[in-house]
Design an enzyme around this catalytic site. Structure first.
Site, mmCIF file in Angstrom:
data_model
loop_
_atom_site.group_PDB
_atom_site.id
_atom_site.type_symbol
_atom_site.label_atom_id
_atom_site.label_comp_id
_atom_site.label_asym_id
_atom_site.label_seq_id
_atom_site.Cartn_x
_atom_site.Cartn_y
_atom_site.Cartn_z
ATOM 1 N N CYS A 1 34.486 37.272 50.525
ATOM 2 C CA CYS A 1 34.174 38.702 50.517
ATOM 3 C C CYS A 1 34.638 39.400 51.788
ATOM 4 O O CYS A 1 35.624 40.118 51.789
ATOM 5 C CB CYS A 1 32.670 38.901 50.323
ATOM 6 S SG CYS A 1 32.073 38.317 48.728
ATOM 7 N N THR B 1 38.386 36.751 43.235
ATOM 8 C CA THR B 1 39.579 37.560 43.478
ATOM 9 C C THR B 1 40.051 37.287 44.898
ATOM 10 O O THR B 1 39.727 38.032 45.829
ATOM 11 C CB THR B 1 39.292 39.065 43.278
ATOM 12 O OG1 THR B 1 38.019 39.381 43.871
ATOM 13 C CG2 THR B 1 39.261 39.434 41.821
ATOM 14 N N THR C 1 35.427 41.557 42.688
ATOM 15 C CA THR C 1 35.808 42.568 43.682
ATOM 16 C C THR C 1 37.297 42.873 43.579
ATOM 17 O O THR C 1 38.131 41.971 43.680
ATOM 18 C CB THR C 1 35.488 42.083 45.101
ATOM 19 O OG1 THR C 1 34.105 41.759 45.172
ATOM 20 C CG2 THR C 1 35.822 43.153 46.131
ATOM 21 N N VAL D 1 28.679 33.225 41.886
ATOM 22 C CA VAL D 1 28.194 34.526 41.423
ATOM 23 C C VAL D 1 27.791 34.473 39.955
ATOM 24 O O VAL D 1 26.682 34.841 39.572
ATOM 25 C CB VAL D 1 29.265 35.618 41.641
ATOM 26 C CG1 VAL D 1 28.837 36.927 40.994
ATOM 27 C CG2 VAL D 1 29.513 35.827 43.127
ATOM 28 N N ARG E 1 35.835 27.068 50.590
ATOM 29 C CA ARG E 1 37.004 27.911 50.350
ATOM 30 C C ARG E 1 37.060 29.069 51.356
ATOM 31 O O ARG E 1 36.064 29.718 51.613
ATOM 32 C CB ARG E 1 36.965 28.458 48.915
ATOM 33 C CG ARG E 1 37.153 27.394 47.837
ATOM 34 C CD ARG E 1 36.921 27.948 46.456
ATOM 35 N NE ARG E 1 35.560 28.435 46.303
ATOM 36 C CZ ARG E 1 35.135 29.128 45.246
ATOM 37 N NH1 ARG E 1 35.974 29.418 44.267
ATOM 38 N NH2 ARG E 1 33.878 29.530 45.174
#
Length: 438
Positions: free
Chosen positions: A265, A90, A125, A22, A336
């Site tokens: 996500c 996160t 997030t 990101v 991941r």
């Protein structure tokens, strides 16, 4: 002169804290227009960027070679910037509670190097309240500065989709928020330097945090419904993809598909929302039900494959099985939170040690996280079963002759699991194949 104007004129810089899937594309996008310091505590990653290598494959080596981003692992260089964007992961803990360690650590690093007149925008997030209740106090403690007096904060949730070359930072409407109207306008103006699709001004930081966390929760629930349908239709002997193609002809049918839900996500964000809800005394029903279904899909795929082996009169224990693809999504090297590991581990419960092949994946990362060493396509031979788990471009071109060559020619039945439904099932509805897909 406003901070935005100083950035445009080159008087001030923007910093990116966290240069992963990101943060790095954001840094590169801004660097085309303004001065950017790109910071990551991973010195090895910084060395790759400095040498013109893009380990994420998000923008490509050529772009990295030519970018003006000042890549560094020296945190003190953050003092050179006045507009800071924090874009660190996160994740969740093994018990599915939020792991705020990365965002807390980034806040400490930034706090130590924060100067008066700065604006800090978090993109990670989180559940509503994290920016103001957790990150803000850390920034104040580490910097000795007072928020609202010496610096301001905001939140603008990341919407970059790793591996997606169409929906990019520039083409996706950006949600922005700030602690007050003045800060909101500064943040909106800065992001509009690069976001061609425009910005949406959320009325508060908590609203922006909530908007982000429900976006992927909604997708998660819809995919869970598709996965449940896949299980039901599988028991009925009905092809789920054919059903969805038929239902999709209605104008208002939502076109979601079954699959393994991994990554940082969709498989993670819902747990942030339900964690906060439980702190407030509410136990989620729909969100957690969807999560349970999606978390169990790897086990379901493995069990279905074992049943196919038994039906084909092939021994289960010690069966030769190949898994093609290991990343959490197609054409992306990130392993991941990949749910392919669930298939791998479940097959291990039956005495099967699969051969895993993925030339797109980060092999070092897979070995470090999962202890798995990838094989090559040349190792996929004499197999009893093959699972095409990820729709990488390299697998989309597989034809019947190539796939035939993967199997043990002495087996009467070739067991083929096409998880993403990338093959034409008509080519494999033959006597010598047991073909299955979600």
């Amino acid at each position: 002169m406003s901070l935005y104007e100083k950035i445009i004129s080159g008087e001030e810089k923007i910093s990116l804290v966290g240069l992963g899937y990101v943060g790095m594309p954001i840094a590169v996008a801004f660097a085309r227009k303004v001065k950017v310091v790109g910071y990551d505590l991973n010195a090895a990653k910084i060395d790759l960027y400095k040498s013109g290598v893009d380990p994420t494959n998000e923008v490509g080596d050529e772009v990295i070679k030519n970018t003006t981003v000042e890549f560094t692992s020296d945190e003190t260089r953050l003092k050179e910037a006045k507009f800071h964007i924090v874009a660190v992961p996160t994740p969740v803990n093994p018990d599915h509670t939020p792991d705020l360690t990365p965002v807390e650590g980034a806040s400490r690093i930034l706090g130590r190097n924060l100067t008066k007149g700065s604006i800090v925008v978090f993109e990670s997030t989180v559940y509503p309240g994290v920016t103001e209740d957790i990150c803000l106090p850390i920034l104040e403690k580490e910097s000795g500065l007072k928020c609202g007096v010496d610096f301001k904060i905001g939140y603008s949730p990341e919407r970059i989709n790793p591996g997606d070359k169409v929906h990019r930072l520039e083409t996706i409407t950006k949600i922005v928020s700030g602690m007050d109207e003045e800060t909101l306008e500064e943040i909106a103006n800065v992001y509009q330097i690069v976001v061609e699709a425009g910005v949406h001004r959320a009325e508060s930081i908590k609203v922006a945090e909530a908007a982000k966390v429900i976006e992927n929760s909604q997708r998660d629930i819809n995919i869970a419904f598709m996965n449940e349908l896949s299980i039901i239709f599988g028991k009925m002997g009905i092809d789920t993809k054919a059903v969805l193609e038929a239902a999709g002809t209605k104008w208002n049918f939502l076109k979601f598909f079954p699959g393994l839900v991994g990554g940082h996500c969709i498989g993670v964000d819902p747990y942030y929302l339900t964690y906060k809800a439980e702190q407030l005394g509410y136990h989620s029903q729909i969100i957690l039900s969807g999560r349970r279904i999606n978390d169990d899909m790897g086990k379901y795929v493995a069990e279905s494959l074992v049943k196919k082996l038994i039906a084909a009169d092939l021994p289960v224990k010690g069966a030769k099985v190949a898994i093609l693809g290991f990343t959490f999504k197609e054409n992306c090297p990130d392993t991941r939170n990949s749910k392919i590991i669930d298939i791998y581990n479940e097959l291990g419960e039956y005495g099967i040690v699969p051969t895993v092949v993925d030339t797109t994946a980060d092999a070092d990362e897979a070995k470090r996280l999962y202890g798995i060493e990838f094989g090559s396509m040349n190792d996929v031979k004499d197999m009893d079963a093959v699972i095409i788990a990820v729709a990488h471009n390299e697998f989309l071109s597989l034809d019947r002759k190539t796939i035939d060559g993967f199997f043990n020619e002495n087996n009467k039945i070739k067991v083929l699991a096409d998880i993403k439904g990338i093959l034409d099932k008509k080519d494999y509805e033959t006597e010598d194949y047991s073909y299955w897909r979600l």
